[in-house]
Structure formats: C-alpha cells, structure tokens
Design an enzyme around this catalytic site. Structure first.
Site, PDB file in Angstrom:
ATOM      1  N   PRO A  58      25.115  12.183 -49.605  1.00  0.00           N
ATOM      2  CG  PRO A  58      26.894  13.658 -49.709  1.00  0.00           C
ATOM      3  CD  PRO A  58      25.829  13.046 -50.548  1.00  0.00           C
ATOM      4  N   PRO A  59      24.085  13.003 -46.177  1.00  0.00           N
ATOM      5  CG  PRO A  59      24.443  12.304 -43.984  1.00  0.00           C
ATOM      6  CD  PRO A  59      25.154  12.539 -45.273  1.00  0.00           C
ATOM      7  N   GLY A  60      21.225  15.141 -45.807  1.00  0.00           N
ATOM      8  CA  GLY A  60      20.739  16.500 -45.976  1.00  0.00           C
ATOM      9  C   GLY A  60      20.726  17.020 -47.387  1.00  0.00           C
ATOM     10  CB  THR A  61      22.068  15.808 -50.575  1.00  0.00           C
ATOM     11  OG1 THR A  61      21.776  14.416 -50.392  1.00  0.00           O
ATOM     12  CG2 THR A  61      23.486  16.082 -50.118  1.00  0.00           C
ATOM     13  CG  ASP A 118      45.686  23.043 -35.649  1.00  0.00           C
ATOM     14  OD1 ASP A 118      44.570  23.116 -36.189  1.00  0.00           O
ATOM     15  OD2 ASP A 118      46.189  23.956 -34.985  1.00  0.00           O
ATOM     16  CD  GLU A 137      43.290  30.365 -34.360  1.00  0.00           C
ATOM     17  OE1 GLU A 137      43.162  30.289 -35.604  1.00  0.00           O
ATOM     18  OE2 GLU A 137      43.083  29.398 -33.602  1.00  0.00           O
ATOM     19  CB  THR A 174      13.555  12.146 -47.653  1.00  0.00           C
ATOM     20  OG1 THR A 174      14.482  11.227 -47.066  1.00  0.00           O
ATOM     21  CG2 THR A 174      12.153  11.793 -47.202  1.00  0.00           C
TER      22      THR A 174
END
Length: 684
Positions: free
Chosen positions: A243-246, A540, A466, A249
């Site tokens: 996934p992105p950001g793992t 929801d 809520e 790079t």
C-alpha cells in the site's frame, strides 16, 4: 519504514557541498566576441572623418583649384580629396584639420543624382582653370564587406538565440536533459561513489521480513561468486508491492546506501513523453548506461505507469506509446542479449494491473510484499520519528502505537509532525501525549469546527445518532470496541466515533454482521428515540451496503448464493462490459444484500429499545460534555462482553481531557435562522 528526515537532509546537504555542480559554458560569450570583432573591424577601416558637402561648396573648391582628386564610388557618391595646403581653408577645427590632412582619407563626400549631369557640372565649374590643372573624377566599385557580413550574420545570430531559448524550454519540460536533442536519453538519476546515498537498513524501522529479502540482493552484488560457484544465477528483478506510504521507496534508497554500487533511480512516468518512440529510446539508453556501470541496480518507482496490462486501451489499440515502452522494457530485461550484473528493482501499489509478461520468472523473479506495520513495527516507527522532537515522557510510544491501527509509516510521520505543529500553536515548550492524540484525531477526522452553526435540534439528533453507534458497539460481542465518541464537528462530519479494531487476518460472519449492525445503529437510534430519521446516516448506509454486498458476492457468506465468489483479483473485470453472473443471480444478490441490511437494522433497533434508558443517558451526556470515552460507557452499560483491557484510553486521561476542553455554547436564536444544514458522516 521511514527515516529521520532531519539527519537525512543534513547528510544530503554535506554531500552537495563536497561535490559542487559543474558550471556549464555559456554560448552567449561567443556572440559577444563576434560583435566585438565587427566593432573593431569598423573602427580600424574607418579611422578618418568625411563630411558631406553641397554642390555650391564643391564648385568653389573646383574653381579655386583646391581639389586634388575626385573618386566616384559605385555611382552613388563622390569622395573629395583636397590639397594639403587647402584643408585649413574649409575646416575650422584644428583637430579635424589634422585628421583631414591625411591624403588617403577624403575630406568631403558629395552625393550625386546623375553621373552625366555631374560630369557636365565639373567641366563648367573649371572653365577658367588651365587644362593641366583641371580635375576629373575616377570611377570605382567598392564592396562594403563589414556591412554585408553584418547583414548576413545578424539574422543567423538572432535565429540561433531564438532556437536556443526554445530548445531550453522544450528540453526543460522533458526533465533532466536540458536540450531537445537529448529527449531520447534516459532521465535516470545516478548515485555512485561521488554521490553516495547515506541511508542504510538501520534507518528503516519495521519491515523485518522485507529487509531480509532485500539484504540478500545486496549480498548478490557484493559477493556474486558465493552464489555462482554453486551454479546459481543472480535474480534479474525484484518487485516491491504494498500500500502507499509503507516505505517501498525508502527501502530502495537503503539498498542504494548498502550496496555501494552504481544505483539508477527514476519513475515510471519518466519514460512517457509526448513524442512517439521516446519511451522505448529512453529504455534502451537506460540499460546501455546500466551495462557500462555493471554491477549496478536500476530502481523504477511506480512502474505501473508503463507496466499496465497490454491490449486494455480500446481507444489507441496496439499502437499505444506506453505499450511500445513496455515491450522495449520486456526485451531489455530478458531478451536476446543478456544483462549480467544489472538488477532491476521496482515498486508499485497496483500489482494487480501489471502485465503478466512483466511478472514472469526471468524478469521479476521476486515479489516482496511491503505491508502495513503491525503494533510492534508502529512502535519502532514512532521511535524513529520522535527522535528529533522534544517529547514529554507522558507520550508513550506503545500507547501511541495502539492508537494508530492501520496507519502506514508515512501516516505516522505525519502524526509526529502534526503533534509538533499543534504544540507550537498552543505556545508550549514540549510535546505531550495530548498533542499526539489531537494530531491523530486531526488526521483521521479533520479539523475541529467548534464555531460551526448547529441548531439545538440538530445537535440533539447528532448526539442520539452517535449514542446509538456507541451503545450497540459496546453491547455486541464481536463489534470493534469504542475508544471515544464526539459530537464536535470535525471536517465534513458533524459527529464521529473512534474505534479500536482488532488487528486480525481473517474475519468471521459473526464479526462482519456485528459491524454491519453497528453501522446501522445511528439511524436506528434516531427512529427509536426521536421518532424520525434524517440524512445524517448517508455515510453509514454507504458503508453498510458495500459490506453487505461483499458478504454476499465476494465472501460467499450466505446460503442462497453458496460458496461462490465473483471477486476478480486480477482487475480484468474493470475492462469487461458484462457481469460474471446472470440476471437471475443479480436479483438474488440484490435481495440478499437488502435482507442483510434490513436484518441488521432491525437487530440494532431491538438492542436500542431494550436499553433505551441507557442510550438516552449517553446521548444527554454527549450534549453536555460533547466528548465521551469508553470509561463513561462502562459506567452506564457495565463491563463489555468483548472486554476493555486493551483500550488505550484510561479514566485518568478522560478527566484531564474533559478539564482541558470547554464545551461549545448553545446556539442562539440568530444562529438558528442563519444556520445551513449539512450531512453527517461517521469517521471511524
């Protein structure tokens, strides 16, 4: 997964000072030198000064016998050479007299209109002069080389300047190449011994399994004989998927720092250009450079920009420039010629759309999965990013790691940065635990909007909505435990509830159905406690419908459909015009999805009716405090079936939080008239 950004910037800055960029030669100096040469040429050949005169003055000179010689140049004008002793008669300035006394320089110039008339005028002006003293003009043809050269060279110089400016603009748009003639060259950035990368595997937190795989690639390059002596072959390609950001790079940068071999880094979009054939040309040039630098590593980030499955673009067909680039890449990676010593590394978060020929053995031999960090790895990442910060002892890394399930390394880096910004906004000298919690809330739900105009009636609906979510999630055994619930507007949501989901690999039917019931509990609470429903449950209903559809058509969790899955993990269904099931099956799916949603909604209403007094008590507490924590639910509903021992928020923290915040004031009558209604989204 992420590094200490401050130390990284310092190291990169040291490298830049040690190896300053080379200055390029400016061709405008050549233009300046040419201009100076022409100026010198003109000043050298035109040292004298010639004054233009009229016929009446020339007639006086001729009749007085003061003219020594007349020269007609190109039948356009006449140069008048006076006798030395007569120069002072017609030139008053002494400095000009000295210059015009030179015999080789004409003292005056006379423009003529007709050659025949000029000859007659000369003869008439010298009637009283003896024949041996008369002066007749001599005709010459001259070529002004300086003027001709200037008129010939000036347009060329102007054209060269304009073309150079245009080429720089076009070349600059193509990336690092700078010239249009280099547009087919590779745009890869080379890191070698002169521009080494200072990041190592010690700077990468977490990703232990991925680091083991990648370290082996580094060992291939450092000690190839260790493997080739056994008959093994060095893998040609390594694909990082996650996934992105793992940290894909970052892991590649660590490989560049550890391997100590030339490292080519570029993005998949660097191959794509507006000109036909440029992508394939850049691929050829990249591998040519890599072979010259072997052993080396070539890293292609976001390879899905050129690696998408071929034949899927219906508009352009097989003549697509991207497909030509991919074909060239496939040939270079494993074609007729060998690339010994060149290892290709690539990163993508869309491995499902890559071409099968790119993923086969012999091209990308290894696929390394870089997943989201677990609890222990998140704690290590917090340790890395909290090093440059001034953090209070109350900010426990394990506590923050429990608060951030599903966060990537980039998200955790953002949390640390946001905490520092929030602390500075409050004019504090040190970052405490509350700043980190506020940063997490800011990233998940958005910015708090306490000044948002909300009428008391809307606020009551939001509070009971809520309270329904919080109550049902607390009373159901398999639902995610609640951390806190708030009715303070944040981002686009008018209210939000935070849960702590279990980090599990598989999910049972009971767990999914309990979560589905919890999603529908907000609208169920509105119907039971208020007697009407609102549009606040849009988010929801969207999430509940998608979950029910996944349970029916993907996971095979209903008997009417059976153990059948219509999920396509290859992504090929995106290009298909037909569904993988019949119309009759589609009707069954629609009915089952509707049945699941309605069953969960009825179940949520039953739970709320059975515990209506407690739900109302929780809703009224929300109206007063605006923020309610898990300890409050435990006081109202008692011990939770699923347990609360893993919840990170304690009673002490709840009291500090409530004292530190001032609930927003009730909206005045003027605000009732000017308020605008918006849809409430639940951020969980």
């Amino acid at each position: 997964m992420e590094t200490n950004n401050l130390n990284d910037q310092k190291r990169q800055g040291m490298g830049q000072n040690k190896f300053p960029p080379k200055k390029r030669f400016n061709f405008y100096w050549i233009y300046l030198i040419i201009t100076l040469i022409f100026i010198g040429y003109l000043s050298f050949f035109y040292t004298g000064e010639s004054t233009e005169t009229q016929w009446k003055d020339l007639k006086v000179m001729l009749s007085s016998g003061d003219v020594n010689r007349l020269v007609m140049v190109n039948k356009e004008y006449v140069e008048i050479y006076l006798k030395p002793e007569a120069v002072s008669k017609y030139v008053n300035d002494e400095s000009k007299q000295m210059k015009k006394a030179v015999r080789d320089v004409p003292q005056f110039i006379f423009q003529i209109s007709s050659v025949e008339d000029f000859g007659e005028d000369i003869r008439a002006a010298q009637e009283n002069i003896p024949e041996d003293q008369k002066v007749y003009y001599e005709s010459q043809k001259r070529k002004n080389w300086a003027s001709d050269i200037i008129w010939f060279i000036a347009p060329l110089i102007l054209l060269v300047i304009l073309m150079s400016i245009m080429f720089k603009r076009v070349g600059g748009a193509g990336g690092a190449g700078g010239q249009i003639f280099n547009i087919g060259k590779s745009q890869a950035q080379l890191f070698d011994k002169n521009t080494s990368v200072s990041i190592t595997f010690k700077d990468v937190a977490g990703l232990e399994e991925a680091k083991v795989e990648v370290m082996e690639v580094v060992d291939f390059l450092k000690n190839p004989k260790k493997y080739t002596d056994l008959g093994g072959k060095i893998p040609k390609g390594v694909l990082l998927v996650g996934p992105p950001g793992t940290g894909k790079t970052l892991l590649a940068r660590a490989v560049a720092g550890e391997a100590k071999v030339p490292f080519f880094s570029l993005s998949g979009s660097d191959f794509v250009e507006m000109f036909v054939g440029v992508g394939a040309s850049r691929v050829r040039d990249l591998f040519k450079q890599a072979k010259d630098k072997a052993p080396c590593i070539v890293f292609i980030d976001e390879i899905d920009a050129i690696g998408r499955a071929r034949g899927k673009n219906l508009a352009t067909g097989a003549n697509d420039e991207r497909e030509n680039t991919l074909n060239q890449l496939l040939t270079e990676m494993d074609g007729f010629s060998s690339n010994s010593g060149v290892i290709i590394m690539a990163a993508t978060n869309r491995a499902d759309i890559l071409d099968k020929a790119l993923l086969r053995a012999g091209r990308f031999d290894r696929q390394i999965s870089v997943e989201l960090p677990d609890l222990k790895e998140r704690e290590e990442i917090f340790t890395v990013h909290m090093q440059p910060l001034k953090v209070d002892k109350s900010a426990d890394k394990s506590f923050l790691a429990k608060q951030t399930p599903g966060f990537s390394g980039a998200d955790i880096a953002n949390v640390c940065n946001e905490a520092a910004l929030i602390c500075a906004r409050k004019n504090k000298a040190i970052i405490d635990k509350q700043d980190f919690l506020d940063a997490i809330d800011r990233i998940i739900g958005g910015l708090e909007k306490r000044n948002k105009i909300i009428s008391p009636e809307e606020k009551k609906i939001i509070a009971y909505h809520e309270a329904g979510h919080a109550s049902v999630s607390w009373l159901l055994e398999h639902a995610n435990p609640l951390v806190k619930v708030t009715i303070v507007p944040r981002g686009k949501a008018l209210g939000a509830a935070w849960y702590l989901p279990d980090e599990r690999s598989i999910t049972s039917y009971e767990q999914m159905f309990d979560e589905l019931t919890t999603l529908l509990a907000g609208r169920a609470s509105e119907e039971v406690n208020i007697g009407s429903i609102s549009t606040g449950a849009l988010n929801d209903l969207e999430r509940a419908t998608k979950m029910a559809f996944a349970m029916v058509s993907y996971y095979g969790l209903v008997k009417e459909i059976g153990n059948v899955s219509y999920y396509d993990s290859t992504g090929q269904s995106d290009y298909s015009f037909t569904k993988p099931y019949s119309e009759k099956t589609a009707e069954i799916i629609d009915k089952e999805v509707s049945r699941l949603v309605e069953t969960g909604y009825s179940r949520a209403k039953d739970i709320i009716r059975e515990n209506r007094d407690k739900v109302l008590q929780l809703g009224n507490l929300l109206l007063v405090r605006e923020v309610v924590f898990s300890d409050d639910l435990q006081d109202i509903f008692g011990e939770r079936k699923g347990g609360t021992k893993d919840l990170p928020v304690s009673a002490d923290f709840r009291e500090n939080r409530i004292e530190g915040e001032t609930p927003s004031k009730p909206t005045s009558e003027e605000n009732k008239e000017s308020e605008s209604k918006s849809e409430s989204e639940e951020k969980k």
